[in-house]
Design an enzyme around this catalytic site. Structure first.
Site, PDB file in Angstrom:
ATOM      1  N   THR A   1      36.858  -7.898   3.219  1.00  0.00           N
ATOM      2  CA  THR A   1      35.494  -8.229   2.839  1.00  0.00           C
ATOM      3  C   THR A   1      34.594  -7.084   3.295  1.00  0.00           C
ATOM      4  OG1 THR A   1      35.916 -10.597   3.033  1.00  0.00           O
ATOM      5  CG2 THR A   1      33.632  -9.903   3.094  1.00  0.00           C
TER       6      THR A   1
ATOM      7  N   ASP B   1      33.008 -28.862   4.009  1.00  0.00           N
ATOM      8  CA  ASP B   1      33.046 -28.205   5.324  1.00  0.00           C
ATOM      9  C   ASP B   1      31.636 -27.930   5.846  1.00  0.00           C
ATOM     10  OD1 ASP B   1      34.368 -27.318   7.560  1.00  0.00           O
ATOM     11  OD2 ASP B   1      34.631 -25.275   6.821  1.00  0.00           O
TER      12      ASP B   1
END
Length: 672
Positions: free
Chosen positions: A52, A173
């Protein structure tokens, strides 16, 4: 200015401007991805799946963005297919939801140079867990957040959840780490849609893979793998509790399970109103049907007489005077790809004024966002040590219902409470040491084998001995039960394997092919194949229905002590006294890779249910967690003072148990 190498294996990706090839790995350098995105630096390394990056969008006046790269090394595996599928689904979710001003926007999704890239809006802000930590350092006896501040947080987030749910998506989540306070407008942003799931009839009617964070996720999500809008609302309630009390729901869940939701008020440092108590009570109901069913229901109880409309750019903004959240500049936001196949954001707050010397090191305080609940970077801490054994703990496992541990203790089998570590029962009947145990998938039958050359069958409910299976001339080293609970297999020092009909207790066949003691056996998930291994250093695959050898795998240089099938049945892991673990492709009947890192023989191996993580035990007194696809060590657990002989996991891998030569059994709880 520097150029960042996009080779996911490059150890030093930053290069001086003007270079055409990486000075470290010689890979060609890409100045602009898709002629638009200039990569600045690596935010996180996803271990065999890419990286990333923090980047600039030159089409938007060099506005910062986050780029996730999918560059897996594995080919043809279930995990790779799942990773690509979920990577694409994540992009689709963000495209659908990113029009909301409080959800990061998808900027691009494309393939270049055989890699997939997902480009997303960068959120400049701080997550609420870090803000909570800042407040706790400044306050001692006061509540970290007041009732009024929590209500404003709810009013800010509930319309976002309403929007998400109306688009047929369940976040799954929600927790303080996944709520960002944006610096520019003080609005809360909901991140981490890599874990989200489309809300369909199929999701509602069938169980699936458990996903979420223990303590924040409701019981239907953790136990059954199903999620509803009401599931997100439980998570939101748990988040409010955490911010209000400063106490982590994960900590309470670890100690008390879901019992904490019935007495959450005892953890308050300051009183709250009866009306708000009732709201939190309903958000935190364990029973799905007693809980709030929609964001509108909560908003009405907060004082709105009609549903709050979800209109873009007209959402409530946090009151700065009421909340007084301190802002710290966050340098970058990363999306962390879960190797299990689920994805979510990772936020950083150490971006250093465009100084190249600051562009290579992420802030360590922000790297450890809760990945463990999804299986990618699990970590465990020692919770309970059970002492009193008279000899080495050679075999240990967790019952299918996740409530009990079974282990050998000299010539007996002992059952222990997984929650408390207290002894539950003792099965006494072998005349010599018990070496191996197995439990049927329905949890009703326990099978044991020992130095007395026999296999015994026991009823788990009352410890009653059902039968004794004889016929071997030497000790039993391994036992297994087929997935359908119809066949028992055992492996002996006499170099043979016997298959028994569990119903009639009659021998089906004796498998002969090994030249020495059989130390390990296991059924494939579909029950069609039996794998066996031992002192002759070979692995044999048997056709269960015919009793014929399918193939023999060779490569280990010492006794093979343990073996395990991956949950999809396509990979076999073997652990050996040669200090290695080998991974075999069962379709091609060939070695995939060898894992090295233990300094003594590997005694036990198990796949985590995420199909991405492998757990091993060794005579070097350690337990190691591995990234199955890359072969890299994730964690090393140390506590035992003797060789670790056996390991077991419960079904969601939230608890690990280990047995050792040091005559102890240890219970490890997931800590993140």
């Amino acid at each position: 200015m520097t150029i960042c190498c996009l080779n996911p294996d490059c150890s030093n990706p930053l290069n001086p401007d003007g270079e055409k090839f990486c000075l470290t790995c010689s890979a060609p350098l890409v100045v602009l991805l898709r002629n638009r995105f200039r990569v600045i630096r690596v935010l996180s390394d996803e271990g065999g799946f890419g990286r990333t990056y923090l980047a600039e969008d030159i089409d938007k006046l060099n506005e910062l963005c986050v780029i996730k790269q999918l560059a897996p090394k594995a080919e043809g595996s279930w995990a790779l297919k799942k990773a690509i599928e979920l990577f694409q689904k994540e992009a689709k979710r963000l495209q659908e939801l990113g029009e909301h001003p409080q959800i990061p926007t998808l900027l691009a999704y494309f393939e270049q140079d055989s890699y997939l890239y997902l480009v997303q809006q960068f959120i400049d802000g701080q997550n609420l867990l870090r803000e909570l930590d800042t407040r706790r350092r400044g306050k001692t006896n006061q509540s970290p957040y007041t009732e009024g501040e929590i209500q404003e947080i709810l009013l800010n987030l509930l319309p976002v959840l309403k929007f998400v749910h109306e688009h047929g998506v369940i976040h799954r989540d929600i927790k303080p780490q996944n709520i960002m306070l944006r610096k520019s407008d003080q609005r809360l942003n909901l991140i981490d849609f890599g874990s989200s799931k489309q809300f369909t009839v199929r999701v509602q009617s069938k169980t699936g893979t458990s996903i979420g964070s223990h303590g924040y996720s409701p019981i239907e999500q953790i136990r059954d793998g199903v999620a509803y809008p009401a599931s997100d609302l439980f998570s939101l309630g748990a988040t409010c509790f955490h911010l209000l009390t400063g106490i982590s729901p994960f900590q309470l869940w670890t100690e008390h399970g879901y019992a904490w939701v019935n007495c959450w008020q005892q953890y308050l440092k300051s009183p709250i109103s009866d009306q708000f108590t009732q709201i939190l009570n309903k958000l935190l109901k364990k029973d799905l049907h007693q809980r709030y069913q929609s964001a509108d229901d909560v908003l009405r109880d907060l004082g709105y007489k009609s549903p709050v409309p979800v209109k873009i750019n007209s959402l409530p903004v946090l009151n700065k005077k009421g909340v007084k959240l301190q802002i710290a500049i966050v340098a970058g936001a990363g999306i962390l790809l879960l190797v299990m196949g689920e994805f979510w954001y990772k936020q950083f707050d150490s971006f250093g004024n465009n100084n190249p010397s600051n562009l290579s090191q992420p802030n360590p305080d922000t790297i450890g966002i809760d990945l463990s609940s999804k299986g990618f970077i699990p970590d465990y801490s020692l919770a309970v040590t059970i002492r009193g054994y008279t000899n080495t703990v050679l075999s240990v496992l967790v019952t299918p219902d996740g409530k009990t541990i079974a282990s050998n203790n000299q010539n007996t089998i002992k059952l222990w409470s997984l929650l408390t570590g207290q002894e539950v029962a003792t099965f006494d009947g072998h005349t010599k040491q018990v070496n191996a145990i197995a439990i049927s998938n329905d949890g009703k039958i326990l099978v044991s084998g020992g130095d007395d050359n026999v296999v015994k069958l026991w009823t788990m409910a009352n410890g009653k001995e059902l039968a004794t299976l004889g016929g071997h001339s030497q000790p039993i080293r391994a036992v297994a039960i087929s997935p359908d609970s119809k066949i028992v297999a055992d492996g002996s020092d006499d170099a043979t394997i016997k298959l028994w009909d569990l119903g009639s207790r009659r021998e089906i066949v004796t498998l002969m092919g090994h030249t020495s003691s059989v130390h390990a056996i296991a059924f494939s998930p579909d029950g069609n194949i039996l794998a066996s291994a031992g002192v002759d250093k070979t692995v044999k695959l048997w056709n269960v229905s015919t009793g014929q050898i399918i193939t023999t795998l060779t490569g280990h240089e010492d006794t093979i002590n343990s073996l395990a099938f991956s949950p999809d049945g396509k990979t076999l892991a073997t652990a050996s006294g040669d200090k290695t673990v080998k991974l075999w492709n069962l379709e091609k009947k060939q070695l995939i890779r060898t894992l090295t890192g233990h300094t003594a023989g590997v005694t036990s191996v198990a796949f985590n249910p995420d199909e991405m993580t492998l757990t091993t035990a060794s005579s070097d007194r350690t337990i190691k967690l591995w990234n199955f696809l890359t072969g890299r060590t994730i964690r090393t657990l140390t506590s035992h003072t003797g060789a670790v002989e056996s390991i077991g996991l419960n079904r969601d891998a939230s608890t690990l148990v280990s047995g050792s030569e040091d005559k102890t059994l240890r219970i490890w709880r997931r800590t993140k």
